[in-house]
Design a protein around this motif. Structure first.
Motif, PDB file in Angstrom:
ATOM      1  N   CYS A   1       0.867  -1.173   0.000  1.00 18.52           N
ATOM      2  CA  CYS A   1       0.000   0.000   0.000  1.00 18.52           C
ATOM      3  C   CYS A   1       0.910   1.230   0.000  1.00 18.52           C
ATOM      4  O   CYS A   1       2.121   1.110  -0.120  1.00 18.52           O
ATOM      5  CB  CYS A   1      -0.910  -0.017   1.215  1.00 18.52           C
TER       6      CYS A   1
ATOM      7  N   HIS B   1       0.376  -6.328   1.683  1.00 18.42           N
ATOM      8  CA  HIS B   1      -0.877  -6.891   2.193  1.00 18.42           C
ATOM      9  C   HIS B   1      -1.226  -8.150   1.392  1.00 18.42           C
ATOM     10  O   HIS B   1      -1.249  -8.112   0.161  1.00 18.42           O
ATOM     11  CB  HIS B   1      -2.024  -5.900   2.028  1.00 18.42           C
TER      12      HIS B   1
ATOM     13  N   CYS C   1      -2.000  -2.029   9.769  1.00 19.22           N
ATOM     14  CA  CYS C   1      -1.358  -1.023   8.917  1.00 19.22           C
ATOM     15  C   CYS C   1      -2.115   0.301   9.001  1.00 19.22           C
ATOM     16  O   CYS C   1      -3.340   0.323   9.128  1.00 19.22           O
ATOM     17  CB  CYS C   1      -1.335  -1.521   7.482  1.00 19.22           C
TER      18      CYS C   1
HETATM   19 ZN   LIG Z   1      -1.340  -0.773   4.362  1.00 17.07          ZN
END
Ligand SMILES: [Zn+2]
Length: 429
Positions: A243, A250, A305
């Motif tokens: 990300c 992820h 996260c």
């Molecule tokens: Zn993330």
């Protein structure tokens, strides 16, 4: 699909796993045989903890059942084949139903959306379209997301850049090593990435690459470069992606159960421990797999996260257990060597790792390209640079590496996956 907690994801995985086991026990001859050999019934696998009752599936299982032995649907339901290159033996074949391709497209659309791409973007797909899954995977994902696909395929470097300029391409995907070659060609062609190109995002994978290489690619193109992960046996790309935090990838845990194991003993490792990734896909019709050993080395991050995605992340790959070199009894990953090389701004990222056996001892030589100016300049500077890199390598690898600095353009460029390691020990027996 919204998951609010880790428990919800696990509950969902348990449910999907039961469906997969039930499906495979009825349709896959390979899985029926596995259950029989292990004295298990489908009912014995009720949740992800029970998964450990099942043996691993390996690349050898795929080879032994070449080409169609893992097929769980009639041939008429198959709409696609892919296959690995098979450099170390028989190639491994994977098959897809229409639903499989559909799910794969969704997973890839998620991958691209996670990097910030939207339907306003275009993506130049600089991967080979063929048995290799990269080209088609990105193609379908981008189309599914509404991104304009520019399917240039691999090769023809100058043409690629002209198209980037003329089409106003906003993103591209390729191997990281080819991206560097492409970026250097952009410089050679005197194209200004800020004025002449509209690129903003690049998604790279299919070979391990580190932070040094990311920085180099981002500078060359003035883009954000993201790592993604997948292997053909699981679907191709589309298993995991970075990300915007750029700190781990992820994994789509609603489609894959992941485990990390000790590659030597097969023991399942705990939180934060580094080992081989093992995946159980929860969606495959044509080729159900359980506990597939990837040979890729990583670790699972347990903490949540900042980006808000509910799925756990894995550390960027250190390489494959296959790629690991054992030099004088010490485990060396080519990616460690690359990190040292790319931290030094004198180098542009072209190098070769050569392992030889002289008498009883292994010798490690790293050839690294330096610019023409540096190569033909002051010899003292060159020797100093060589000594510095040798020292840095020694401190990271714990074995001595001889560095040979060579003039730029000496090391062959690759249009796909780079062949960085030349292990002459195998040839010498
Ligand atoms: Zn993330």
């Amino acid at each position: 699909m919204e998951f609010k907690s880790r428990e919800e994801i696990i509950e969902y995985q348990n449910k999907k796993l039961r469906c997969c086991v039930d499906y495979a026990s009825k349709n896959s001859r390979f899985f029926k045989d596995t259950l029989k050999k292990c004295n298990l019934k489908a009912d014995d696998i009720k949740n992800i903890d029970d998964l450990q009752k099942l043996p691993f599936t390996t690349k050898n299982d795929l080879r032994d059942n070449y080409p169609f032995g893992l097929m769980a649907v009639p041939m008429e339901d198959i709409v696609r084949f892919h296959a690995s290159s098979g450099t170390t033996g028989k190639s491994t074949v994977v098959y897809y139903t229409k639903n499989d391709l559909d799910t794969w497209s969704n997973l890839m659309a998620r991958v691209l959306a996670t990097t910030g791409l939207t339907k306003k973007d275009s993506m130049q797909i600089i991967y080979n379209y063929g048995f290799f899954t990269g080209g088609f995977g990105f193609h379908y994902g981008a189309e599914r997301l509404g991104v304009s696909v520019i399917p240039t395929g691999s090769g023809n470097t100058k043409k690629q850049i002209e198209i980037m300029r003329d089409f106003g391409t906003t993103s591209f995907t390729s191997t990281p090593s080819y991206a560097i070659y492409l970026g250097e060609t952009v410089e050679e062609m005197k194209i200004d990435t800020k004025k002449d190109l509209k690129l903003k995002i690049g998604v790279f994978g299919a070979e391990p690459w580190g932070e040094g290489m990311r920085q180099r690619i981002e500078e060359l193109f003035n883009i954000n470069a993201y790592d993604n992960y997948g292997i053909s046996e699981l679907c191709g790309p589309g298993v995991a992606v970075e990300c915007k935090e750029k700190d781990g990838l992820h994994v789509w845990e609603d489609h894959f159960i992941m485990e990390v194991i000790d590659p030597k003993t097969g023991e399942v490792l705990g939180e934060g421990e580094r080992g081989e990734l093992v995946f159980t896909p929860l969606w495959k019709e044509a080729m159900p797999l359980f506990r597939y050993r990837t040979k890729d080395i990583s670790t699972i991050y347990e903490e949540k996260c900042n980006c808000g995605l509910p799925f756990r992340k894995i550390e960027r790959l250190h390489g494959r257990s296959d790629d690991m070199l054992i030099i004088r009894g010490v485990n060396v990953f080519p990616s460690q060597i690359e990190e040292v090389i790319l931290k030094n701004s004198a180098f542009k990222g072209h190098y070769a790792i050569i392992v030889e056996r002289k008498g009883p001892l292994d010798h490690l030589t790293i050839e690294i390209e330096v610019t023409k100016d540096l190569f033909t300049g002051n010899l003292k500077d060159l020797i100093q640079l060589k000594d510095k890199v040798e020292e840095d390598l020694k401190s990271v690898l714990l074995v001595k590496a001889n560095v040979k600095l060579v003039e730029e353009g000496t090391i062959p460029r690759s249009q796909g996956k780079a062949q960085r390691v030349i292990d002459k020990r195998n040839l010498e027996g």
